[in-house]
Every structure is written in C-alpha cells, then in structure tokens.
Design a protein around this motif. Structure first.
Motif, PDB file in Angstrom:
ATOM      1  N   GLN A 831      84.742  66.986  49.655  1.00  0.00           N
ATOM      2  CA  GLN A 831      85.894  66.603  48.830  1.00  0.00           C
ATOM      3  C   GLN A 831      86.406  65.203  49.217  1.00  0.00           C
ATOM      4  O   GLN A 831      86.659  64.355  48.368  1.00  0.00           O
ATOM      5  N   THR A 867      80.328  73.014  42.795  1.00  0.00           N
ATOM      6  CA  THR A 867      81.322  72.515  43.755  1.00  0.00           C
ATOM      7  C   THR A 867      81.630  71.054  43.464  1.00  0.00           C
ATOM      8  O   THR A 867      82.779  70.614  43.522  1.00  0.00           O
ATOM      9  N   CYS A 869      81.579  69.514  40.606  1.00  0.00           N
ATOM     10  CA  CYS A 869      82.458  69.420  39.426  1.00  0.00           C
ATOM     11  C   CYS A 869      83.921  69.628  39.834  1.00  0.00           C
ATOM     12  O   CYS A 869      84.815  68.929  39.340  1.00  0.00           O
ATOM     13  N   ARG A 870      84.159  70.578  40.751  1.00  0.00           N
ATOM     14  CA  ARG A 870      85.522  70.827  41.238  1.00  0.00           C
ATOM     15  C   ARG A 870      86.051  69.627  42.012  1.00  0.00           C
ATOM     16  O   ARG A 870      87.168  69.165  41.813  1.00  0.00           O
ATOM     17  N   TRP A 871      85.211  69.121  42.934  1.00  0.00           N
ATOM     18  CA  TRP A 871      85.625  67.980  43.759  1.00  0.00           C
ATOM     19  C   TRP A 871      85.977  66.777  42.879  1.00  0.00           C
ATOM     20  O   TRP A 871      86.952  66.078  43.112  1.00  0.00           O
ATOM     21  N   GLU A 873      86.949  66.752  39.779  1.00  0.00           N
ATOM     22  CA  GLU A 873      88.195  66.997  39.029  1.00  0.00           C
ATOM     23  C   GLU A 873      89.410  66.674  39.906  1.00  0.00           C
ATOM     24  O   GLU A 873      90.334  65.977  39.488  1.00  0.00           O
ATOM     25  N   VAL A 874      89.374  67.154  41.149  1.00  0.00           N
ATOM     26  CA  VAL A 874      90.485  66.890  42.084  1.00  0.00           C
ATOM     27  C   VAL A 874      90.634  65.381  42.306  1.00  0.00           C
ATOM     28  O   VAL A 874      91.739  64.836  42.294  1.00  0.00           O
ATOM     29  N   HIS A 899      84.720  62.945  33.204  1.00  0.00           N
ATOM     30  CA  HIS A 899      84.246  64.101  33.967  1.00  0.00           C
ATOM     31  C   HIS A 899      83.044  64.737  33.262  1.00  0.00           C
ATOM     32  O   HIS A 899      82.024  65.058  33.894  1.00  0.00           O
TER      33      HIS A 899
END
Length: 904
Positions: A831, A867, A869-871, A873-874, A899
C-alpha cells in the motif's frame, strides 16, 4: 527565518549590502539572509511595503522578484480571501512603477500572470486587464508585458497547476486571443514608428503564436503580418527591432507545423518569407551579420515547416523548391555560422528521404545535396596563413565536427563512392592550394567508412598516395591525411599488403609532437579492425607501449593505443598471452610502485590515476577466447598486480576521484578473468568494507554489484556477498537518512540499488530471507521521489525486478519460496509503495520517468490484481482534489476512469 518580523530599514540595509558591499563575505551574508526572508511568511507583507515605498531600483527589484517567487512556489500560504487584495495591490504596484525600470515591470508582470493562472476565481483575466487599461496609452507598456508573459507561463515547470486547470486556461486564452491581436494592431496604428512599442508588440504576438491558440484564418488577413514583413524588408530597420520581428515570424512558422489545417496563414507566411531574398542580399552587401543570421533563421524555419509538403510534392505549390534555394544562398555566405543554422533541417530532410527510399524522389533532391556538400567543403577550409595542425576544440573545430556528422548522415543521397571519387579527382587532376587539399581530405575522412571497401580501386589508390605524402607538405595536410588513413582501416584489413606501409607512415607521425596523438588514434583504429593481421606486429606495439611517455600523446590517445594493443594481445596464442600481458602491465605497475615509495610533498601524495586508467583499459580489452576447463591466461597477472592496487587504494582512500579509478580498474580486472578472480574475493571485500565505513565512496557499491554479478550464483560465495551487502548498507543508510540525504547523494542511491538489483537477479532468496531487505525496500520507497535520471531509474528497476521474481515462474525449484517471500514483502509495503508512486508521479517526477513507474505498477498488478486494485483506490482517494487557488485538479469521474484504465 524564525522569530520576529524584520524591520524595513534592516531589509534595506541587506539589499544595499547585496548590491554594493565591497567585501564578498558581506555580500554572501546578505544573500543568505535575504534568501531566508524570501522563504518566510513575512516576505509577502515586506515585499508589498517595499513596492509601496518605492525607495530605489534595487529594493523594488528585490521585492518584485520575491513576489513572483512566492506566488510561484508558496501560493498555498495565502488564505483564499486574500487573493483579490493581492491581485489589486500588484496591479497598483505595476502601474506606479512602470517608469522605474523594465526589469521590475517584467518581474511584476510574471507575478500577475502566475497569480492569474493559479487563481481560479479570477475569470477572464485577459478581458478584465484589457478593459481596465486599453484606453490609457501610458499603461500600454505593462499591459503588453503581462499579455506577453501570460502565455509563456502556462507551461511553466515551476507552476504545478494540473492538466484540468491548464486546459481551462488555454481554452480561455484562445477565446480572447483575437481581442489581444486587435489590441496589438490598434497599438501599432496609434504609436506607428515607435520602435520600442513595435518590439513589445512583436514579442507579445510571438508569445501567443508559441502557445498555439491564435485563429490562423483571422491571422492570415491581419494587418500585423503585413507590418512584420515590412519591417523585415526595410533596410533601415534597427538590429533589435529586426531580431524581434524575426523571432515573431519564426514563432508563426513553428505554430503552423501542420500546414494542411492552416492553409491560409501558411500561404501568407510562405509568400512573405520568399519576398525577403532581396533584403538578405542587402544585409550581405552591408556586412550586417546579425541581420544575415536572422534571415537564415527565418529561411530555415520556413523549410522545417514545409518539409513534409516539400517531400510529398516537390516543386508544386508550397512544396516549391525555392525554399531550398534560399538555404543554399545562405550556405554561400562566407561566415560558417550562417550555414550552421540550417544543419537541423538538412538532417531532417535526409531522414525523411531515407525513410521514403524512392529513387525518383532522391534524384530530385540530389543536386541540392551536392551543392550543399560543395559549400560545406569550402567552409571547412582553414585560413591560408594558418600555422600548425587544425584545432579540434575551438569554435571552428567544433563546426568541422558537426559538418563531418552531417555529411555522414546525408551522403547516401549522393552516393559515398561517387562523392569520394569526385573529391579525390579534384586533388589528382588539379594542383589546389594546401588549405583546399586539407578540407577535401577532411570530407573524404568523414565518408571513407561508408564506401564499400570490397570493390573500390579508388580507395586503394588513395591509400597508396596518402602514405607516400612527403614530409614537406603543410603539417595540417599531414594531420588530416593521418585521420583519413585511420578511417580507412577496413581497406587495410581487406588488402593486408598495405599494412606495413601504413604502419610506417603512422609511426613517422607518432614521433612528431603535433601529429603524435592523431597517429596514435589511427593506430588504435587499425588495431581494432585488423586484429588478426596485427598479431605479427605485436612486438612493435609492445615496444611503443613500453615507451609510451616518450611520445607527446594526450591522455586519451595514450589510452587508445593501449586499447589497440590489448585487442591485438587477445588474438595471440593462449600460452603467449600471460607473458605479454605481464610485459604490457609492467610499466604501469612499476610506476604505481614508484609513487607508493615516494614520500608526500606538502602533505600530498602523487596522483596515480594515469596509471590506473591505463591498467583499466588493458584489462577491459584483453578478452581472449578461453575454452571450459582452461585456466584464464590473465588470472596469474591480475593476482600479481593485486597487492599494488590494494596498497594504492589504501594510500588514497580519502580521495573520491582516485578511489573511483581504483574501483574501475578492479572492476575490469574482475570482469577480465570472471570466476578466475575468486582468490581476490575475500581480501577485496574485506578492504572495500573497511574503507567504506570511514569513507563511503559510492563506487564501492558499484564494485560490489560487479562481484555479485560474477559470483552471486556460486553457493560458496552467497553468504560472504550477503555479509558484504549488510556491511555496506549500514553506512549507506546513515548517509541517506540525513536531511536532504537522498537529494545530495544521487550516486549513492544509484549504486546501492544497482547492487541490490544484482542480488535480485543472481540470488533472490538470499536477499529476500535476510533481515536487511525490509530496510532496502523502505529506502527504495523513499527514493522513488528523487528527480535524478540515473538514480530514479535504478530504484524503479530494483522494485520492478524484485516483484518480478515472484511473478516469473522460470521452473527453478525455489519459485514457490520466492513467491511466498515477495507476498510477505508486498503485504508489509504494498500500500505504501503504490500510494508513494501515485504521489510521486503527480508532484515530484518529470514525464520521462513515467514509463518506469508504469512497469513497477504493472508487476504489482500481475502479482496480485485484486489487492492492487484496492491499494490503487486508496492511493487515488488520497490525492488533493482542489488547489489553494480554487481550481479543480481532478474530478471524481477522472479518478474512476483512471482506475478503470489502469486495472482493466
């Protein structure tokens, strides 16, 4: 600047000291103090007060420059409710100071422009400024200055306004562009012949052309174009006005690069420039070089703009070949600076014709290229009263080098063989003066390599004639003839009967001081190309190498000769190589021993770099073919030399330059014998680590990366190399953790991550299982923000290669373990890495680094898409959505689109 706000008298005192203190130390103190003031919050108020007080030019200039700097770099310090007041106050200052000094007006105009670009609430700033001031003649100077710098600042690197705001501004400026042009036209009508005003108008118009927002149809029928060309046609136009008008025409030509979409304006400019031929001849007659150079710039820009049209439809419409005639007229000017302006165009024309590769098209342009080559050969002539050899390093020498490069690039249009033969026949059939002979030989040397050496009787004839040149000819002719012989080494290789006469000719040159270096370079060329034929002359080369310092050689030429000798040495029978290499190195080793034995003079030890560089070049180019199982012939020699290198390194350990040369020498020694240098590994690593603790020279990290590359896959060496990495990392991290440590030591960053990358490539599990990996990854994440080409590239390559070891299943037995270890590292740092990379792209790095960042993100995504994609987005949610000036930097839709594009 902490503490209380400085008083105005104190600031005056510092400004006076900066400009008038006779003591340099006083000036320096004032400069540091004022620099701190500029970075403080007080700078806003103090600058404003100084501009109101108007005490003298110096304090007003300091205040105006400070205002501009604060708005450019620290605009976020001001709360939004103060923006209007700042704008009004700057406009008041520029009006009241307009007659004090033009440079103050420029600084304030820049401040106003930078404010307008960042202050989203100031809508239609061009319109409001023109409304406010266009009826007051006395305000015209600063109004036009603001309108000039405004388009220039749109793409300024110091203003990070974001793409959305930039697009909005450009659309806004395009909307008001015709209002600006109308204002400029009216201004010219009112002030007529006022030269200063005309220059301002042309500068302003050029600035709007450069931004590419002017309506080309509106401009095509505009009075200003007529005025521009009238000024350029008039013989009595002053130098400064002429330059401003020329700059403006060049900007206009550049702006219509896509001719097909700007036909009307293109036609006007095309016809306008063609009318300037007479004016050019007038400037030549008056020997006005400044104007001649301006016309040549305009003619070149015309040819550049219409290049594609000219190649597509030569001789028709705007592909009219009169444009090339104009450039050839300029090529006929006696001053070489004039023809040089057009070089880029001829390069581009050559490139276009090379790509199209149509013989019929080549035939159209061939006569123009022939005439150009003729002019260039004439421009390369030395003065007839020139004494000595041609100079390489002065302006004329550099011009000749650029001619040589250009000729190499365009010779295919004429044919190298034809050109070479024609040039030779001018020497054979005529009896030209020496300076013509020398220039012809110089051009022949430029193209000799591109003539086919197989079937050219001219080449062998030239070689035969040149090596028989008597010693009585002008020394410059001998110098250039030696260069030509060096360029004809392929011919010597095909016709070995020339080897002896050529070497005799070059040896004569080597013994004469002015010709020694050029002869050495030619011998180096012959050695590189005729390695097998030269083996029989190795003893002769060795004799030269032993007596190297008895010849008057430049450092570069001496190293070149040794390189040639080493290349030939590598072709000798294996059993002879060790003895001959030992002989070749002996001179340098003796010299190093002698230096080590000397006691320092004035506390300084003698400089060993010459000898280290010579050893390095010998090791680098002695690369014999060694079969598996055979002992490398150089191994014994390098073991014998090691103690001297080790002692040299110890003696000079505090001197970065000498340590760097030692490491370079050791690097080539290790590369030369590869695994054969194993016995050096232990003592070398021990010494590197111990010196590095005291003097952290980054070249030790680089040398470490070479050792890992050579030995990292050997089971017995891995742990020792890992210990080396850990020992080197501790002082490195201490250095880089200092304030501005990364920025002040980019070489250390570069070399540290080269070393870490070599570990990833050679022994990833060793690195990933160690305790140091966490610290290296943390350091890499911090260093991604570093705006330094090599260092940033090394950091990105390390991160990319590291993650890739967990992605690429190369069917090695340790793949699952690697994948697991990378998974753990990503869980810990993923992250942070992705967030930092997004921040870095937006705020720290230039555009050319983005492909490297993209590769890193790609590897992260391939490793674990959900994972990632989540990182991402954050990371995107954490970016600022609005500037302090109220401009929207990025919309929600843009973020979600981005994104999607990255992750799909």
């Amino acid at each position: 600047m902490e503490g209380a706000k400085p008083t105005i008298p104190l600031v005056y005192q510092a400004v006076q000291a900066l400009y008038h203190d006779p003591d340099p130390a006083g000036k320096e103190r004032a400069s540091v103090w004022l620099g701190e003031l500029q970075r403080s919050m007080y700078a806003w108020e103090i600058s404003d007060q100084l501009l109101q007080l108007k005490q003298d030019v110096e304090s007003c200039y300091f205040a105006a420059q400070t205002m501009k700097m604060k708005i450019q770099t620290s605009f976020y310090e001001l709360p939004p409710e103060t923006h209007n007041a700042l704008r009004d106050s700057l406009l008041t200052h520029i009006q009241s100071l307009k007659d004090l000094s033009p440079i103050i007006v420029t600084q304030l105009a820049l401040a106003i422009a930078d404010l307008a670009l960042q202050m989203a609430s100031w809508k239609g700033c061009v319109h409001t400024l023109i409304e406010k001031y266009n009826n007051d003649v006395s305000s015209m100077t600063f109004l036009i200055e603001i309108l000039t710098v405004l388009p220039e600042e749109v793409h300024s690197r110091s203003l990070r306004i974001g793409a959305n705001r930039r697009t909005e501004i450009i659309e806004d400026l395009a909307y008001y562009s015709s209002t600006v042009v109308t204002l400029l036209t009216t201004c010219v009508e009112k002030t007529g012949t006022d030269e200063k005003m005309l220059m301002k108008v042309f500068r302003c118009l050029g600035s709007w052309f450069n931004l590419g927002v002017l309506d080309s149809n509106f401009m095509a029928s505009n009075q200003l174009l007529i005025v521009l060309f009238q000024v350029l046609q008039r013989d009595e136009t002053s130098t400064n006005l002429h330059e401003a008008a020329s700059d403006c025409v060049c900007s206009a030509l550049y702006a219509i690069e896509s001719v097909d979409t700007n036909v009307a304006l293109a036609m006007q400019l095309f016809q306008g420039v063609l009318t300037l031929e007479t004016a050019y001849h007038m400037a030549v007659a008056r020997e006005d070089l400044d104007k001649v150079l301006n016309y040549c710039r305009i003619f070149t820009e015309l040819c550049e703009t219409f290049l594609e049209t000219t190649v597509r439809s030569p001789g028709q419409g705007m592909g009219d070949l009169r444009t090339l005639e104009l450039l050839l007229i300029c090529a006929g000017h006696p001053q070489y600076e004039v023809v040089e302006i057009s070089f880029n165009f001829w390069y581009r024309l050559g490139e276009h014709l090379y790509k199209t590769n149509e013989p019929a098209l080549h035939a159209v342009f061939r006569p123009y290229i022939q005439r150009l080559l003729h002019s260039l050969a004439r421009h390369c002539q030395l003065d007839s009263d020139h004494e000595g050899i041609p100079e390489d390093t002065d302006d004329f020498g550099e011009f000749r080098m650029r001619v040589s490069d250009l000729v190499k690039d365009i010779i295919f249009l004429v044919g190298s063989m034809e050109c070479f033969s024609q040039l030779y026949s001018t020497l054979k059939d005529g009896n030209p003066p020496w300076e013509v002979t020398e220039a012809v030989l110089f051009i022949m040397a430029s193209i000799a390599k591109s003539v086919d050496p197989e079937n050219s009787p001219t080449l062998t004839e030239v070689l035969e004639q040149v090596v028989q040149l008597p010693e009585t000819v002008h020394i410059a002719v001998r110098y250039t003839s030696i260069e030509l012989v060096g360029e004809m080494s392929e011919v010597v290789d095909r016709h070995p009967r020339f080897l002896d006469p050529v070497l005799n000719y070059l040896m004569k040159g080597l013994r004469e001081k002015p010709l020694a270096s050029v002869a050495a370079k030619a011998i180096h060329n012959i050695c590189s190309v005729c390695r097998d034929h030269m083996a029989q002359h190795f003893q002769g080369l060795l004799d030269i190498a032993r007596a190297l310092d008895s010849f008057a050689l430049s450092t570069e030429a001496a190293v070149g000769l040794l390189k040639g000798t080493a290349l030939v040495l590598a072709r000798l029978p294996l059993e002879k190589i060790a003895e001959c290499l030992s002989d070749l190195c002996a001179v340098q080793v003796m010299a190093l021993k002698k230096l080590l034995a000397q006691s320092p003079t004035n506390g300084k030890t003698a400089d060993p770099t010459v000898w280290l560089d010579r050893l390095a070049v010998i090791f680098r180019h002695t690369n014999p073919i060694v079969e598996n199982g055979q002992t490398h012939p150089c191994q014994k020699v390098i073991q014998e030399i090691w103690p001297v290198l080790s002692e040299t390194l110890n003696t000079h350990q505090a001197d970065n330059r000498i340590v760097e040369r030692c490491c370079r020498c050791l690097r080539f020694a290790v590369r030369c014998v590869g695994k054969g240098s194993a016995s050096l590994l232990q003592p070398l690593v021990t010494q590197m680590v111990s010196v590095y603790q005291v003097y952290p020279h980054s070249c030790f990290l680089y040398l470490g990366s070479i050792l890992v590359d050579e030995y990292g896959m050997e089971d017995g060496c891995r742990q020792g190399l890992m210990d080396m990495l850990q020992a080197l990392c501790m002082p490195t991290f201490q250095l880089l953790e200092q304030p501005l440590g990364l920025r002040n030591h980019p070489d250390t960053v570069d070399d540290l991550f080269r070393l870490a990358t070599r570990f990833v490539q050679r022994s990833p599990v060793t690195l990933l299982s160690s305790g140091i990996i966490v610290h290296i990854i943390q350091c890499a994440i911090a260093a991604t923000t570093l705006d330094h080409r090599d260092a940033n590239c090394s950091v990105m390559k390390f991160v990319r290669d590291l993650i890739h070891t967990g992605v690429s299943n190369d069917h090695e037995e340790d793949f699952e373990l690697r994948k697991q270890l990378i998974g753990q590292a990503m869980e810990q740092h993923g992250q942070q890495l992705v967030t930092q990379l997004m921040h870095t792209c937006c705020f720290c790095l230039p555009a050319y680094t983005l492909p490297d960042v993209a590769e890193v993100l790609w590897e992260v995504m391939v490793f674990d898409r959900p994972t990632f994609c989540r990182w991402l987005e954050v990371a995107l949610k954490g970016l600022p959505k609005e500037t302090t000036g109220g401009a929207v930097t990025v919309t929600h839709k843009q973020l979600t689109d981005f994104h999607k594009q990255v992750t799909r």
